[in-house]
Design a protein around this motif. Structure first.
Motif, PDB file in Angstrom:
ATOM      1  N   LEU A  90      -7.241  -2.050   3.540  1.00 29.68           N
ATOM      2  CA  LEU A  90      -6.356  -1.787   2.453  1.00 29.68           C
ATOM      3  C   LEU A  90      -5.436  -3.141   2.332  1.00 29.68           C
ATOM      4  CD1 LEU A  90      -4.888   1.964   3.065  1.00 29.68           C
ATOM      5  CD2 LEU A  90      -6.926   1.014   2.133  1.00 29.68           C
ATOM      6  N   VAL A  91      -5.021  -3.220   1.102  1.00 32.28           N
ATOM      7  CA  VAL A  91      -4.152  -4.247   0.612  1.00 32.28           C
ATOM      8  C   VAL A  91      -2.442  -3.785   0.809  1.00 32.28           C
ATOM      9  CG1 VAL A  91      -3.417  -5.920  -1.035  1.00 32.28           C
ATOM     10  CG2 VAL A  91      -5.735  -5.111  -1.227  1.00 32.28           C
ATOM     11  N   VAL A  92      -2.000  -4.653   2.048  1.00 29.40           N
ATOM     12  CA  VAL A  92      -0.826  -3.984   2.496  1.00 29.40           C
ATOM     13  C   VAL A  92       0.241  -5.065   2.167  1.00 29.40           C
ATOM     14  CG1 VAL A  92       0.572  -3.436   4.578  1.00 29.40           C
ATOM     15  CG2 VAL A  92      -2.063  -3.110   4.493  1.00 29.40           C
ATOM     16  N   LEU A  93       1.446  -4.346   1.631  1.00 30.81           N
ATOM     17  CA  LEU A  93       2.481  -4.957   1.305  1.00 30.81           C
ATOM     18  C   LEU A  93       3.769  -4.361   2.512  1.00 30.81           C
ATOM     19  CD1 LEU A  93       2.550  -5.171  -2.568  1.00 30.81           C
ATOM     20  CD2 LEU A  93       1.949  -7.112  -0.831  1.00 30.81           C
ATOM     21  N   PRO A  94       3.966  -4.831   3.443  1.00 26.79           N
ATOM     22  CA  PRO A  94       4.968  -4.571   4.421  1.00 26.79           C
ATOM     23  C   PRO A  94       6.347  -4.769   3.903  1.00 26.79           C
ATOM     24  CG  PRO A  94       3.858  -6.313   5.329  1.00 26.79           C
ATOM     25  CD  PRO A  94       3.286  -6.045   4.142  1.00 26.79           C
ATOM     26  N   LEU A  95       7.318  -3.600   4.252  1.00 30.56           N
ATOM     27  CA  LEU A  95       8.535  -3.969   3.762  1.00 30.56           C
ATOM     28  C   LEU A  95       9.231  -4.959   5.177  1.00 30.56           C
ATOM     29  CD1 LEU A  95       9.903  -0.374   2.687  1.00 30.56           C
ATOM     30  CD2 LEU A  95       9.327  -2.438   1.348  1.00 30.56           C
ATOM     31  N   SER A  96      10.242  -5.476   5.150  1.00 33.73           N
ATOM     32  CA  SER A  96      10.917  -6.252   5.954  1.00 33.73           C
ATOM     33  C   SER A  96      11.561  -5.630   7.182  1.00 33.73           C
ATOM     34  CB  SER A  96      11.788  -7.263   5.516  1.00 33.73           C
ATOM     35  OG  SER A  96      13.003  -6.447   5.031  1.00 33.73           O
ATOM     36  N   GLY A  97      11.684  -4.177   7.021  1.00 34.57           N
ATOM     37  CA  GLY A  97      12.174  -3.609   8.092  1.00 34.57           C
ATOM     38  C   GLY A  97      13.192  -2.364   7.509  1.00 34.57           C
ATOM     39  N   PRO A  98      14.017  -1.886   8.561  1.00 35.39           N
ATOM     40  CA  PRO A  98      14.853  -0.633   7.913  1.00 35.39           C
ATOM     41  C   PRO A  98      16.111  -0.568   7.046  1.00 35.39           C
ATOM     42  CG  PRO A  98      15.489  -1.239  10.028  1.00 35.39           C
ATOM     43  CD  PRO A  98      14.605  -2.275   9.788  1.00 35.39           C
ATOM     44  N   GLU A  99      16.357  -2.026   6.655  1.00 37.96           N
ATOM     45  CA  GLU A  99      17.536  -2.265   6.038  1.00 37.96           C
ATOM     46  C   GLU A  99      17.349  -2.287   4.410  1.00 37.96           C
ATOM     47  OE1 GLU A  99      15.200  -6.010   6.248  1.00 37.96           O
ATOM     48  OE2 GLU A  99      16.180  -4.542   7.896  1.00 37.96           O
ATOM     49  N   ARG A 100      18.328  -2.126   3.899  1.00 37.64           N
ATOM     50  CA  ARG A 100      18.198  -2.276   2.223  1.00 37.64           C
ATOM     51  C   ARG A 100      17.629  -3.462   1.769  1.00 37.64           C
ATOM     52  NH1 ARG A 100      21.567  -3.551  -2.500  1.00 37.64           N
ATOM     53  NH2 ARG A 100      21.078  -2.149  -4.257  1.00 37.64           N
TER      54      ARG A 100
END
Length: 270
Positions: free
Chosen positions: A111-121
């Protein structure tokens, strides 16, 4: 914004971002009826999943998908991303937004993945901001076997704010999101899911009443009547809302139903 409820936790959010249409598919479980394992093993409620077909119009809705958002997907949680969902995302090379924990797992499946940076806004790939909200998918010994994941509060330019809770109990973090961040629309799980042993691993109808007291926004309820371990019915949630006087802020969609939501959190049937 339009929200289409397909089945269980699978929803499609449609909105405009930088002048382009976006179709954000959340937690795709796309398998045909009865092709996935049962989640109960004792008693007469046992049935292979999902226990209902995808609704008419699903193919047309999937044609509008441009991105996907995953709340959790490991430890056998096929009800949020099954093999058919992975195949759909992989074949169409749909960018998949997820938490960092799931990035390698999804990438290994092509899959083409776009991970978020972490648990913060943080800034959201589709404009505005996203705030991950930690889930608690069961307590006690059963929690050791669960994938807890994250829900997401989406704050998109010119759109109603939307909180996609994911699989969770009504925790302090969920309560804080509803009461302090006050999403215009909150998509909450009310299936009351439980296995043959152990406590509930998901909110139920009574929790929806508590959620309604925490936020003035619209509640959209899912995880109903699609899996064999979710006993809560649509009728039960609607009846409780009518008794409590918050039914005017409730949408319990049928599979395939689509509704438009405005930034003023006024819902208009489409």
């Amino acid at each position: 914004m339009h929200i289409t409820h397909l089945r269980n936790a699978t929803v499609l959010l449609e909105f405009s971002s930088q002048g382009r249409p976006v179709g954000l598919l959340v937690d795709p479980m796309l398998a045909p009826r009865g092709t996935l394992p049962a989640l109960r093993y004792l008693g007469k409620g046992r049935e292979r999943n999902p226990i209902v077909d995808l609704p008419p119009g699903t193919d047309a809705a999937l044609e509008r998908v441009t991105h996907a958002l995953i709340t959790h997907c490991q430890r056998g949680h096929f009800d949020h991303l099954d093999s058919a969902g992975k195949r759909f995302l992989r074949e169409r090379q749909i960018p998949v937004i997820c938490m960092p924990r799931d990035a390698a797992y999804l990438a290994q499946r092509g899959l083409v993945v776009l991970p978020l940076s972490g648990p913060e806004r943080q800034p959201f790939a589709l404009g505005g901001h996203v705030t991950p909200v930690a889930c608690v998918h069961g307590r006690g010994w059963i929690a050791r076997f669960m994938e807890h994941g994250h829900g997401y509060l989406l704050e998109l330019p010119g759109q109603p704010s939307v909180y996609l809770a994911g699989d969770t109990l009504l925790t302090p973090a969920v309560r804080d999101c509803l009461a302090r961040l006050r999403p215009d629309v909150a998509v909450l799980p009310a299936g009351g899911a439980r296995f043959d042993v152990g406590a509930e691993i998901l909110m139920d109808a009574a929790d929806m009443a508590q959620a309604a007291a925490l936020t003035p926004g619209t509640l959209v309820v899912n995880h109903l009547q699609a899996l064999d371990h979710c006993p809560t019915t649509r009728e039960a949630v609607r009846a409780l809302a009518q008794q409590g006087g918050w039914d005017h802020r409730l949408w319990v969609p049928e599979d395939g139903e689509r509704r438009r939501f405005l930034p003023t959190d006024t819902a208009v049937c489409y």
